[in-house]
Design an enzyme around this catalytic site. Sequence first.
Site, PDB file in Angstrom:
ATOM      1  N   HIS A 135      15.627  17.340  22.679  1.00  0.00           N
ATOM      2  CA  HIS A 135      16.054  18.351  21.721  1.00  0.00           C
ATOM      3  C   HIS A 135      15.111  18.481  20.521  1.00  0.00           C
ATOM      4  O   HIS A 135      15.188  19.445  19.771  1.00  0.00           O
ATOM      5  CB  HIS A 135      17.500  18.101  21.255  1.00  0.00           C
ATOM      6  CG  HIS A 135      17.672  16.933  20.354  1.00  0.00           C
ATOM      7  ND1 HIS A 135      18.219  15.741  20.773  1.00  0.00           N
ATOM      8  CD2 HIS A 135      17.400  16.765  19.048  1.00  0.00           C
ATOM      9  CE1 HIS A 135      18.275  14.903  19.757  1.00  0.00           C
ATOM     10  NE2 HIS A 135      17.784  15.501  18.694  1.00  0.00           N
ATOM     11  N   ASP A 165      18.183  13.858  27.668  1.00  0.00           N
ATOM     12  CA  ASP A 165      17.642  14.168  26.345  1.00  0.00           C
ATOM     13  C   ASP A 165      16.389  13.352  26.050  1.00  0.00           C
ATOM     14  O   ASP A 165      16.194  12.859  24.937  1.00  0.00           O
ATOM     15  CB  ASP A 165      18.693  13.947  25.250  1.00  0.00           C
ATOM     16  CG  ASP A 165      18.306  14.630  23.936  1.00  0.00           C
ATOM     17  OD1 ASP A 165      17.489  15.571  23.972  1.00  0.00           O
ATOM     18  OD2 ASP A 165      18.811  14.215  22.878  1.00  0.00           O
ATOM     19  N   GLY A 239      16.604  13.595  11.474  1.00  0.00           N
ATOM     20  CA  GLY A 239      15.180  13.304  11.559  1.00  0.00           C
ATOM     21  C   GLY A 239      14.870  12.020  12.286  1.00  0.00           C
ATOM     22  O   GLY A 239      13.712  11.760  12.615  1.00  0.00           O
ATOM     23  N   ASN A 240      15.876  11.186  12.552  1.00  0.00           N
ATOM     24  CA  ASN A 240      15.660   9.963  13.336  1.00  0.00           C
ATOM     25  C   ASN A 240      15.636  10.228  14.839  1.00  0.00           C
ATOM     26  O   ASN A 240      15.369   9.321  15.628  1.00  0.00           O
ATOM     27  CB  ASN A 240      16.745   8.926  13.052  1.00  0.00           C
ATOM     28  CG  ASN A 240      16.463   8.065  11.844  1.00  0.00           C
ATOM     29  OD1 ASN A 240      17.191   8.109  10.854  1.00  0.00           O
ATOM     30  ND2 ASN A 240      15.400   7.273  11.898  1.00  0.00           N
ATOM     31  N   SER A 241      15.933  11.447  15.268  1.00  0.00           N
ATOM     32  CA  SER A 241      15.976  11.754  16.694  1.00  0.00           C
ATOM     33  C   SER A 241      14.682  11.391  17.397  1.00  0.00           C
ATOM     34  O   SER A 241      13.603  11.799  16.981  1.00  0.00           O
ATOM     35  CB  SER A 241      16.219  13.249  16.913  1.00  0.00           C
ATOM     36  OG  SER A 241      17.514  13.612  16.592  1.00  0.00           O
ATOM     37  N   LEU A 296      27.127  19.685  42.664  1.00  0.00           N
ATOM     38  CA  LEU A 296      28.216  20.224  43.474  1.00  0.00           C
ATOM     39  C   LEU A 296      28.721  21.565  42.959  1.00  0.00           C
ATOM     40  O   LEU A 296      29.206  22.387  43.731  1.00  0.00           O
ATOM     41  CB  LEU A 296      29.396  19.242  43.522  1.00  0.00           C
ATOM     42  CG  LEU A 296      29.184  17.916  44.243  1.00  0.00           C
ATOM     43  CD1 LEU A 296      30.488  17.140  44.291  1.00  0.00           C
ATOM     44  CD2 LEU A 296      28.654  18.140  45.653  1.00  0.00           C
ATOM     45  N   GLY A 297      28.653  21.783  41.651  1.00  0.00           N
ATOM     46  CA  GLY A 297      29.206  23.006  41.086  1.00  0.00           C
ATOM     47  C   GLY A 297      30.695  22.888  40.827  1.00  0.00           C
ATOM     48  O   GLY A 297      31.480  23.745  41.245  1.00  0.00           O
ATOM     49  N   VAL A 298      31.097  21.821  40.121  1.00  0.00           N
ATOM     50  CA  VAL A 298      32.509  21.629  39.782  1.00  0.00           C
ATOM     51  C   VAL A 298      32.627  21.194  38.324  1.00  0.00           C
ATOM     52  O   VAL A 298      31.693  20.631  37.755  1.00  0.00           O
ATOM     53  CB  VAL A 298      33.184  20.552  40.674  1.00  0.00           C
ATOM     54  CG1 VAL A 298      33.291  21.016  42.106  1.00  0.00           C
ATOM     55  CG2 VAL A 298      32.440  19.217  40.586  1.00  0.00           C
ATOM     56  N   ILE A 300      35.007  18.655  36.154  1.00  0.00           N
ATOM     57  CA  ILE A 300      35.879  17.538  36.507  1.00  0.00           C
ATOM     58  C   ILE A 300      36.429  16.858  35.267  1.00  0.00           C
ATOM     59  O   ILE A 300      35.911  17.022  34.160  1.00  0.00           O
ATOM     60  CB  ILE A 300      35.138  16.501  37.387  1.00  0.00           C
ATOM     61  CG1 ILE A 300      33.864  16.002  36.685  1.00  0.00           C
ATOM     62  CG2 ILE A 300      34.806  17.086  38.743  1.00  0.00           C
ATOM     63  CD1 ILE A 300      33.103  14.967  37.490  1.00  0.00           C
TER      64      ILE A 300
END
Length: 509
Positions: A135, A165, A239-241, A296-298, A300
């Site tokens: 990010h 990420d 800023g620590n990311s 899978l396209g779910v 849950i």
Amino acid sequence: MLKRKEFILGAAAGLLVAAAATAGGFVRWPGDDGLRLTPSSGVAGAPFAQPPGAPASFAAIFDQVAPAVVQIDVRTRIPRRRNYQIPGLPFEFRPDARPDGQTPEGEGEDEGQLAAGAGSGFFISPDGYIVTNNHVVENAEEIIVRLADNRELRARLVGRDESTDLAVIKVEGERFAYVSFEDSAEPRVGDWVIAVGNPFGLGGTATAGIVSAKSRDLRDQSSSAYVDYIQIDAAINTGNSGGPTFDVHGRVIGVNTAIYSPTGASVGIGFAIPADTAKTITGRLMRGEQIERGYLGVEIADLDPFREALGLPEGMQGALINGVTAGGPAQRGGLQPGDIVVSLDGRPVADSTDLTRRVGAARVGQALRLEVLRAGGRSTLTVRAARRPPETELNAARPDEGAGPDAPASPGVEAAGLILSPMTAQQRARYSIPAGVNGVVVTGVAQGGDRRFTPGMVIKRVGTAEARTVDQVAAEARRARSAGRDAIFLLVWTGAGDVSVAMDLPRER
């Protein structure tokens, strides 16, 4: 709907996440006996003696690792701002501030604005490879790396993985100071840690604390289902990311990525991606590999919040199917909303995270055998895994929140504390309900009813059956009361997608 506390995940400076600063030359790491820490004899008359193993100072560690930590400045193109008409006001409103803290720097005719952001990172090789958060550099048009000696170098993106990420960037040069991931021993809860980064743009900042917990599953839409986060209490801020957290031997045990905060600043609850995950993903990115995961396209959910409402026995494990993506692998394989997946390829499914990670580990095209519980019976379905789309694509496919502005209430029948109506063309138009959403429409809440419901929501399933009539909801409430249960299970369309709800039943009047 009830709102839960959210984990605040950021994108570079201006969001609430992790940081760093840096420069060149090799770092010689202390061995196990290279940093000899001895307990203090204490102050005369003081009741406290420093515990064995506690460092008297973190200065030696910081001196060793700081040259490998960098500040990352980015320029990202953001869409042109638009004017908004607020109902009840006779003029348009143009926002001047961005909630993510990025600073607009100018506006093109069509392409939008350039926004400045900052984060942290660290060298993991002497030839210029740097690890940071996805990010921090996502969609960046320009990436500048600032080293500890204040040199500034232009960087290029090598690869990134939205699902964890993590990202790798590279600067040209050699003999950069670098650090290594800890891969010989896992940190323990209570171990000392030191985080180095770029909080609020203040480069070269160190904070210290301990490992507070391990294997944290943050369970929110912004964080990763593929990461068991390390929780630390060393302060990390905006800023620590992407900055590193070190052990007392100067080895990287985690990549700082998120904080939990009711205030927006550090309250001592930070989260880092563990070194073993980061090392595996960044190693593949450095080799030019694409990170592929099964799909899978779910949608849950875990069973525990709905166990009583569904009448499931204690100890039963599995993952509840909230929704099925139209045309996706799960729909083609026969999965339906309301199904409970209890095993995958013959191994029990513990919960929704377990199912997500095991499907993610599947090869694209691999056939997966799913045992599902449906309407009290068990069956086995075979679903062929597809390639998981990028997170941005998945998020874009989710419906926008809201079921329609100022939708008026409409007549209906009371059942289980709600005012309900059959689906009609008029209801669909009144509440902006899409054509593919079917069920019973909520038009109000009766006295003593569950106030999480609002007009325009649609009950798609009640118990294990599709909701077709108001009588079904009333009948399920009667069955629950007869069985001594105080809640019923509903699958509800909210305007922002489907959610599973264990709806408390009102007291009988």
